[in-house]
Design a protein around this motif. Structure first.
Motif, mmCIF file in Angstrom:
data_model
loop_
_atom_site.group_PDB
_atom_site.id
_atom_site.type_symbol
_atom_site.label_atom_id
_atom_site.label_comp_id
_atom_site.label_asym_id
_atom_site.label_seq_id
_atom_site.Cartn_x
_atom_site.Cartn_y
_atom_site.Cartn_z
ATOM 1 N N MET A 177 0.825 -1.201 0.000
ATOM 2 C CA MET A 177 0.000 0.000 0.000
ATOM 3 C C MET A 177 0.864 1.258 0.000
ATOM 4 S SD MET A 177 -2.990 -1.132 2.701
ATOM 5 C CE MET A 177 -3.956 0.363 2.485
ATOM 6 N N GLU A 178 0.331 2.289 -0.605
ATOM 7 C CA GLU A 178 0.957 3.602 -0.554
ATOM 8 C C GLU A 178 -0.005 4.538 0.167
ATOM 9 O OE1 GLU A 178 2.061 4.580 -4.532
ATOM 10 O OE2 GLU A 178 3.591 2.999 -4.645
ATOM 11 N N ALA A 179 0.046 5.818 -0.087
ATOM 12 C CA ALA A 179 -0.841 6.751 0.608
ATOM 13 C C ALA A 179 -2.298 6.366 0.363
ATOM 14 C CB ALA A 179 -0.580 8.176 0.128
ATOM 15 N N VAL A 180 -3.047 6.145 1.436
ATOM 16 C CA VAL A 180 -4.433 5.683 1.325
ATOM 17 C C VAL A 180 -5.312 6.499 2.261
ATOM 18 C CG1 VAL A 180 -3.801 3.331 0.702
ATOM 19 C CG2 VAL A 180 -4.080 3.935 3.113
ATOM 20 N N SER A 181 -6.611 6.353 2.054
ATOM 21 C CA SER A 181 -7.556 6.993 2.962
ATOM 22 C C SER A 181 -7.632 6.186 4.251
ATOM 23 C CB SER A 181 -8.942 7.075 2.315
ATOM 24 O OG SER A 181 -9.470 5.773 2.113
ATOM 25 N N PHE A 182 -8.012 6.841 5.316
ATOM 26 C CA PHE A 182 -8.097 6.166 6.607
ATOM 27 C C PHE A 182 -9.125 5.035 6.602
ATOM 28 C CE2 PHE A 182 -9.662 5.829 11.008
ATOM 29 C CZ PHE A 182 -8.475 5.480 11.639
ATOM 30 N N PRO A 183 -10.333 5.213 6.037
ATOM 31 C CA PRO A 183 -11.311 4.113 6.014
ATOM 32 C C PRO A 183 -10.794 2.868 5.294
ATOM 33 C CG PRO A 183 -12.402 6.191 5.544
ATOM 34 C CD PRO A 183 -10.924 6.467 5.526
ATOM 35 N N LEU A 184 -10.088 3.055 4.174
ATOM 36 C CA LEU A 184 -9.559 1.903 3.448
ATOM 37 C C LEU A 184 -8.509 1.179 4.274
ATOM 38 C CD1 LEU A 184 -9.355 0.162 0.951
ATOM 39 C CD2 LEU A 184 -7.738 1.824 -0.030
ATOM 40 N N LEU A 185 -7.661 1.926 4.960
ATOM 41 C CA LEU A 185 -6.651 1.299 5.815
ATOM 42 C C LEU A 185 -7.313 0.485 6.920
ATOM 43 C CD1 LEU A 185 -3.749 0.882 6.784
ATOM 44 C CD2 LEU A 185 -3.926 3.048 8.036
ATOM 45 N N VAL A 186 -8.389 1.004 7.491
ATOM 46 C CA VAL A 186 -9.102 0.288 8.540
ATOM 47 C C VAL A 186 -9.617 -1.050 8.013
ATOM 48 C CG1 VAL A 186 -11.177 0.277 9.977
ATOM 49 C CG2 VAL A 186 -9.745 2.326 9.871
ATOM 50 N N VAL A 187 -10.214 -1.040 6.822
ATOM 51 C CA VAL A 187 -10.747 -2.272 6.233
ATOM 52 C C VAL A 187 -9.628 -3.290 6.020
ATOM 53 C CG1 VAL A 187 -11.840 -3.273 4.186
ATOM 54 C CG2 VAL A 187 -12.714 -1.136 5.144
ATOM 55 N N VAL A 188 -8.519 -2.848 5.446
ATOM 56 C CA VAL A 188 -7.393 -3.762 5.190
ATOM 57 C C VAL A 188 -6.835 -4.304 6.499
ATOM 58 C CG1 VAL A 188 -5.037 -3.901 4.290
ATOM 59 C CG2 VAL A 188 -6.790 -2.678 2.997
ATOM 60 N N ASN A 189 -6.690 -3.442 7.498
ATOM 61 C CA ASN A 189 -6.143 -3.863 8.782
ATOM 62 C C ASN A 189 -7.046 -4.882 9.468
ATOM 63 O OD1 ASN A 189 -3.647 -3.111 10.129
ATOM 64 N ND2 ASN A 189 -4.912 -2.490 11.872
ATOM 65 N N VAL A 190 -8.341 -4.654 9.411
ATOM 66 C CA VAL A 190 -9.293 -5.589 10.025
ATOM 67 C C VAL A 190 -9.218 -6.949 9.342
ATOM 68 C CG1 VAL A 190 -11.740 -6.113 10.305
ATOM 69 C CG2 VAL A 190 -10.883 -3.850 10.910
ATOM 70 N N LEU A 191 -9.222 -6.962 8.015
ATOM 71 C CA LEU A 191 -9.168 -8.225 7.282
ATOM 72 C C LEU A 191 -7.851 -8.956 7.537
ATOM 73 C CD1 LEU A 191 -10.750 -7.189 3.855
ATOM 74 C CD2 LEU A 191 -11.809 -8.496 5.720
ATOM 75 N N LEU A 192 -6.762 -8.193 7.671
ATOM 76 C CA LEU A 192 -5.471 -8.808 7.973
ATOM 77 C C LEU A 192 -5.523 -9.519 9.314
ATOM 78 C CD1 LEU A 192 -2.420 -9.262 7.541
ATOM 79 C CD2 LEU A 192 -2.029 -6.985 8.514
ATOM 80 N N PHE A 193 -6.096 -8.872 10.322
ATOM 81 C CA PHE A 193 -6.122 -9.475 11.646
ATOM 82 C C PHE A 193 -7.143 -10.603 11.745
ATOM 83 C CE2 PHE A 193 -3.560 -5.897 12.903
ATOM 84 C CZ PHE A 193 -2.783 -6.425 13.922
ATOM 85 N N VAL A 194 -8.203 -10.550 10.968
ATOM 86 C CA VAL A 194 -9.129 -11.679 10.918
ATOM 87 C C VAL A 194 -8.402 -12.903 10.375
ATOM 88 C CG1 VAL A 194 -11.177 -12.604 9.765
ATOM 89 C CG2 VAL A 194 -11.239 -10.323 10.770
ATOM 90 N N GLY A 195 -7.587 -12.705 9.343
ATOM 91 C CA GLY A 195 -6.795 -13.804 8.807
ATOM 92 C C GLY A 195 -5.801 -14.339 9.817
ATOM 93 N N ILE A 196 -5.131 -13.432 10.537
ATOM 94 C CA ILE A 196 -4.157 -13.853 11.546
ATOM 95 C C ILE A 196 -4.833 -14.637 12.667
ATOM 96 C CG2 ILE A 196 -2.588 -13.004 13.334
ATOM 97 C CD1 ILE A 196 -1.897 -10.681 11.445
#
Length: 421
Positions: free
Chosen positions: A308-327
């Motif tokens: 990822m590069e510069a992103v909006s805060f909502p998109l980062l939240v979605v990616v972070n949540v999905l990453l931790f669900v996978g973990i």
């Protein structure tokens, strides 16, 4: 009066009132220990400029805890099954709280490094004792849910601890969160002292006279070696991204440091919701199947996150949540599967060695990560995507090892009593 433990092989799938209380206490202890370690990553964006230290030096600070925790696990493994697990837990927890206070008092890089070493010597063993107690007190068909609830301590540390710690750091300085953690931990430790019954049923099983032989038989059991290899691979991958995640988010993705508490809070709330659900699904459809799903999902999200590069805060939240669900979908069933590997008489030593390998692997990963990443002239973190590729490689290797291990779990490991008392 001797307190006996509930039969862990009981077919009763219902939690007793005391078991529910125990799960809550164990989850809280995990919360305190995980928070102490996890908070170092988001505080890194404050600690590094405050102490004028480099990324490599900060990687050493993070890994110092892991290395000392790993050493502590090896030193205590031979004795871990010789004492009431409650007493052992309270001993190490006391040292952990004192080490946390020392971290708050540290004013120089050298003192902080030494404080993290001391904290790791005590804190690194707590997780293994918690898992041993959970395995002693709960039947196999309940362990997915138990591990799910205990692992939500990780999420709770994000929801409650990390945002609050960052708030205290932003409001005053980075020392204050450590004092707050020590105070909170003290309250929890006193409650465990008051409410938890002795966990000593394993002491009735014949044990070897020599702690060295007990340790030797644990580290040479082929099935255990597969388990230890899986632990090492999973932890190496996990610790690659963690130490510099907050720096990556702030410096590379353009997120304000004041938005970090919100990011961690939302992610933690979601994982608190999903954690118990994942544990329940693992008990229902099979722990290894859920592990496969978690591995594939986490690998996909790691690729997305690290590129990822510069992103909006909502998109980062979605990616972070999905990453931790996978973990979480990987770690919860993994912990439940590991609980079925050792025999009761070797459960403490197995857990201690497993925790030791986990910490040592994490320490190595943190040091390697500190040498792989660097900062460019604008302050952006470089080569973070390379860390992602390392995580994927270790995930594939861990899956291969666990696939071999899970085929052996239906066959009990014989207890070596040749030299037992």
């Amino acid at each position: 009066m001797t307190i006996t433990n509930p039969d862990p092989d009981s077919s009763n799938p219902v939690f007793s009132a005391y078991q529910k209380l125990v799960v809550g206490m164990l989850a809280f202890l995990q919360f305190a220990v995980i928070l102490d370690f996890m908070l170092m990553s988001p505080l890194g964006a404050t600690i590094m400029p405050s102490m004028a230290i480099t990324a490599k030096q900060f990687g050493v600070v993070v890994s110092a805890y892991a290395f000392s925790a790993g050493l502590s696990g090896l030193l205590t493994a031979g004795f871990a099954d010789r004492y009431d697990r409650k007493k052992l837990l309270l001993f190490f927890y006391t040292g952990f709280i004192l080490g946390t206070v020392w971290c708050g008092l540290a004013q120089t890089y050298e003192l902080l490094l030494l404080a993290r070493i001391v904290t790791g010597l005590f804190g690194g063993v707590i997780g293994s004792i918690v898992l041993a107690i959970a395995t002693d007190l709960f039947a196999p068909q309940l362990r997915g849910r138990v591990m799910g609830m205990i692992q939500t301590a990780f999420a709770a540390s994000q929801v409650l601890g990390i945002p609050f710690g960052l708030y205290l750091s932003n409001r005053w300085n980075w020392h204050i969160p450590f004092f707050a953690m020590a105070l909170l931990g003290l309250v929890g430790g006193l409650f465990v002292l008051w409410k938890m019954k002795p966990v000593a049923a394993h002491l009735a099983i014949p044990q070897e006279h020599s702690a060295c032989k007990h340790l030797f038989h644990t580290v040479t059991e082929p099935r255990y070696l597969l388990a230890f290899a899986a632990v090492s691979l999973l932890q190496t991958g996990g610790f690659m991204l963690m130490p510099f995640s907050s720096t990556f988010v702030v410096n590379n993705l353009g997120i304000s440091i004041h938005q970090l508490p919100t990011l961690y809070m939302i992610t933690g709330l979601c994982t608190i919701f999903f954690g118990p659900m994942i544990g329940k699904i693992a008990d229902s459809v099979g722990k290894f199947k859920v592990f496969i799903f978690g591995t594939l999902m986490s690998m996909l999200m790691v690729v997305i996150y690290t590129h990822m590069e510069a992103v909006s805060f909502p998109l980062l939240v979605v990616v972070n949540v999905l990453l931790f669900v996978g973990i979480f979908s990987r770690m919860i069933p993994f912990q439940a599967m590991m609980a079925s590997v050792p025999t009761p008489v070797q459960r403490g030593s197995f857990s201690a060695i497993s925790a030791s390998i986990q910490q040592l692997s994490g320490g190595v990963a943190s040091v390697l990560a500190g040498h792989i990443v660097s900062f460019d002239a604008t302050g952006k973190l470089q080569h973070y995507d390379l860390l992602g590729y390392v995580v994927i490689a270790t995930s594939v290797a861990a899956f291969t090892v666990l696939w071999r291990l899970q085929r052996t779990l239906v066959t009990p490991v014989p207890i070596n009593t040749a030299n037992a008392a």
